[in-house]
Design a protein around this motif. Structure first.
Motif, PDB file in Angstrom:
ATOM      1  N   ASP A 197     -10.522   4.684  14.674  1.00 37.51           N
ATOM      2  CA  ASP A 197      -9.061   4.038  14.834  1.00 37.51           C
ATOM      3  C   ASP A 197      -9.809   2.626  13.472  1.00 37.51           C
ATOM      4  O   ASP A 197     -10.774   1.354  14.293  1.00 37.51           O
ATOM      5  CB  ASP A 197      -9.139   3.718  16.863  1.00 37.51           C
ATOM      6  CG  ASP A 197      -8.436   5.275  17.332  1.00 37.51           C
ATOM      7  OD1 ASP A 197      -7.559   5.543  16.451  1.00 37.51           O
ATOM      8  OD2 ASP A 197      -9.055   5.328  18.660  1.00 37.51           O
ATOM      9  N   ASN A 251      -6.801   3.368   6.426  1.00 42.30           N
ATOM     10  CA  ASN A 251      -6.261   4.466   5.970  1.00 42.30           C
ATOM     11  C   ASN A 251      -6.816   4.980   6.168  1.00 42.30           C
ATOM     12  O   ASN A 251      -7.933   4.635   7.387  1.00 42.30           O
ATOM     13  CB  ASN A 251      -6.613   4.704   4.086  1.00 42.30           C
ATOM     14  CG  ASN A 251      -5.774   3.719   3.325  1.00 42.30           C
ATOM     15  OD1 ASN A 251      -4.771   3.682   3.307  1.00 42.30           O
ATOM     16  ND2 ASN A 251      -6.845   3.111   2.695  1.00 42.30           N
ATOM     17  N   ARG A 252      -6.414   6.881   6.666  1.00 39.34           N
ATOM     18  CA  ARG A 252      -6.919   7.892   7.217  1.00 39.34           C
ATOM     19  C   ARG A 252      -7.859   8.526   6.768  1.00 39.34           C
ATOM     20  O   ARG A 252      -7.564   8.302   5.372  1.00 39.34           O
ATOM     21  CB  ARG A 252      -6.041   8.668   7.953  1.00 39.34           C
ATOM     22  CG  ARG A 252      -4.827   7.928   9.499  1.00 39.34           C
ATOM     23  CD  ARG A 252      -4.399   8.978  10.301  1.00 39.34           C
ATOM     24  NE  ARG A 252      -3.624   7.983  11.053  1.00 39.34           N
ATOM     25  CZ  ARG A 252      -3.002   8.805  12.045  1.00 39.34           C
ATOM     26  NH1 ARG A 252      -3.217  10.171  12.215  1.00 39.34           N
ATOM     27  NH2 ARG A 252      -2.277   7.506  13.390  1.00 39.34           N
ATOM     28  N   PHE A 257      -0.840   6.564   5.353  1.00 39.81           N
ATOM     29  CA  PHE A 257      -0.205   7.604   6.352  1.00 39.81           C
ATOM     30  C   PHE A 257       0.802   6.829   6.485  1.00 39.81           C
ATOM     31  O   PHE A 257       1.169   5.115   6.122  1.00 39.81           O
ATOM     32  CB  PHE A 257      -0.792   7.764   7.432  1.00 39.81           C
ATOM     33  CG  PHE A 257      -1.438   6.323   8.633  1.00 39.81           C
ATOM     34  CD1 PHE A 257      -0.724   6.231   9.236  1.00 39.81           C
ATOM     35  CD2 PHE A 257      -2.258   5.885   8.356  1.00 39.81           C
ATOM     36  CE1 PHE A 257      -1.457   5.179  10.030  1.00 39.81           C
ATOM     37  CE2 PHE A 257      -3.189   5.028   8.925  1.00 39.81           C
ATOM     38  CZ  PHE A 257      -2.304   4.126   9.749  1.00 39.81           C
ATOM     39  N   ASN A 258       1.623   6.860   6.760  1.00 35.17           N
ATOM     40  CA  ASN A 258       3.644   6.336   6.777  1.00 35.17           C
ATOM     41  C   ASN A 258       3.613   6.363   8.157  1.00 35.17           C
ATOM     42  O   ASN A 258       3.189   6.515   9.451  1.00 35.17           O
ATOM     43  CB  ASN A 258       4.333   8.257   6.725  1.00 35.17           C
ATOM     44  CG  ASN A 258       5.917   7.880   7.005  1.00 35.17           C
ATOM     45  OD1 ASN A 258       6.945   6.093   6.866  1.00 35.17           O
ATOM     46  ND2 ASN A 258       6.278   7.974   7.713  1.00 35.17           N
ATOM     47  N   LYS A 259       3.455   4.652   7.901  1.00 36.81           N
ATOM     48  CA  LYS A 259       4.072   3.840   9.896  1.00 36.81           C
ATOM     49  C   LYS A 259       5.681   3.337   9.493  1.00 36.81           C
ATOM     50  O   LYS A 259       5.772   2.682  10.191  1.00 36.81           O
ATOM     51  CB  LYS A 259       3.020   2.942   9.703  1.00 36.81           C
ATOM     52  CG  LYS A 259       1.216   2.953   8.968  1.00 36.81           C
ATOM     53  CD  LYS A 259       0.682   2.289   9.031  1.00 36.81           C
ATOM     54  CE  LYS A 259       0.113   1.517   8.085  1.00 36.81           C
ATOM     55  NZ  LYS A 259      -0.547   0.699   8.158  1.00 36.81           N
ATOM     56  N   SER A 260       5.855   3.594   8.937  1.00 34.30           N
ATOM     57  CA  SER A 260       7.817   3.300   8.292  1.00 34.30           C
ATOM     58  C   SER A 260       8.235   3.779   9.699  1.00 34.30           C
ATOM     59  O   SER A 260       9.357   3.658  10.304  1.00 34.30           O
ATOM     60  CB  SER A 260       8.179   3.355   7.069  1.00 34.30           C
ATOM     61  OG  SER A 260       8.557   5.147   6.923  1.00 34.30           O
ATOM     62  N   GLY A 261       7.996   5.033  10.489  1.00 35.15           N
ATOM     63  CA  GLY A 261       8.913   5.495  11.080  1.00 35.15           C
ATOM     64  C   GLY A 261       9.832   6.245  10.836  1.00 35.15           C
ATOM     65  O   GLY A 261      10.143   7.021  11.139  1.00 35.15           O
ATOM     66  N   ALA A 283      -3.317  13.282   9.338  1.00 36.90           N
ATOM     67  CA  ALA A 283      -1.176  12.897   9.636  1.00 36.90           C
ATOM     68  C   ALA A 283      -0.340  13.601   9.055  1.00 36.90           C
ATOM     69  O   ALA A 283      -0.374  13.978   8.274  1.00 36.90           O
ATOM     70  CB  ALA A 283      -0.818  11.112   9.468  1.00 36.90           C
ATOM     71  N   PRO A 309       2.812   7.686   2.787  1.00 38.46           N
ATOM     72  CA  PRO A 309       4.727   7.026   3.513  1.00 38.46           C
ATOM     73  C   PRO A 309       4.999   7.266   1.332  1.00 38.46           C
ATOM     74  O   PRO A 309       4.418   7.146   0.786  1.00 38.46           O
ATOM     75  CB  PRO A 309       3.576   5.237   2.872  1.00 38.46           C
ATOM     76  CG  PRO A 309       2.477   5.852   3.262  1.00 38.46           C
ATOM     77  CD  PRO A 309       0.951   7.237   3.263  1.00 38.46           C
TER      78      PRO A 309
END
Length: 237
Positions: free
Chosen positions: A117, A121-122, A181-185, A212, A216
């Motif tokens: 956390d 990046n993951r 990872f995609n955080k845009s929704g 994930a 993105p």
């Protein structure tokens, strides 16, 4: 008539002398045979003596040969034992020092999410477990491709220094995959699978993606997917 009688008498005398001479020769010849037998006898004795000498010599030579052979056999046996021991030691040493490289078919490949956390990046960690029944050498970077609904995304190497190590049978080594990872929704670029190729191999393994769900959507200027060298991640991290 007198002349004829004298002639016959002379012939008779001559015949007698001739017969006497023949008998003398026969007698002489008969005597020569026994005399030759004694002569042959010493020769036989000499031959027998010589045979005894040869036999003695042969016996002594045989004893020497036996001794030599026995000694040689002992020496040969010692050498053989030494060679066997040396070969065994050398083979064991070579097996440890010069283990062949790890083959894809000898490795059990798994992937787990290892994201901490707060990281930008993951991270997914890939495990190579040696199940080949022998020790093997592994080093360098694995090939990593992410399958997505938009095509294949190949991971780039981080450039970290690589090290060569012997992977013991039943043991594992790890390397990390770092990705944005995609955080845009939005839906982003959906990841459908992970393809891993061990270092110096051409055969790949396809795994389920444990991280994930999506990357993105970028124009190519964003953070890329990267892979570290084998051994640069520990168990569980």
């Amino acid at each position: 008539m007198r002349v004829h009688k004298l002639t016959f008498a002379a012939l008779a005398v001559a015949a007698g002398l001739s017969l006497t001479a023949c008998q003398s020769d026969d007698t002489s010849t008969g005597k020569s045979d026994p005399s030759s037998a004694p002569t042959a006898s010493p020769a036989s004795n000499v031959s027998s003596s010589g045979g005894s000498s040869d036999s003695g010599s042969s016996s002594q030579g045989g004893a020497k040969a036996t001794t030599g052979t026995s000694s040689g056999g002992s020496s040969s046996g010692g050498t053989g034992t030494g060679t066997g021991t040396g070969t065994a030691a050398g083979t064991g040493s070579d097996a440890n020092a010069k283990a062949g490289r790890c083959r894809t078919d000898e490795l059990e490949v798994t992937a787990t999410d290892n994201t901490i956390d707060g990281d930008a990046n993951r991270t997914v960690v890939v495990e190579f477990k040696n199940g080949g029944g022998r020790d093997c050498t592994i080093s360098g970077y694995a090939g990593v491709d992410l399958k997505t609904n938009a095509g294949t995304v190949s991971a780039k190497r981080t450039g970290q220094e690589t090290t060569s190590a012997v992977l013991k049978n039943g043991k594992s080594t790890y390397f990390p995959i770092s990705y944005p990872f995609n955080k845009s929704g939005g839906s982003g670029v959906r990841i459908t699978g992970l393809v891993v190729t061990p270092p110096n191999e051409t055969k790949s393994v396809t795994l389920n993606w444990p991280g994930a769900a999506s990357l993105p959507v970028t124009d190519g200027s964003g953070t890329s997917v990267t892979v570290g060298p084998v051994g640069s991640a520990g168990q569980g991290g």
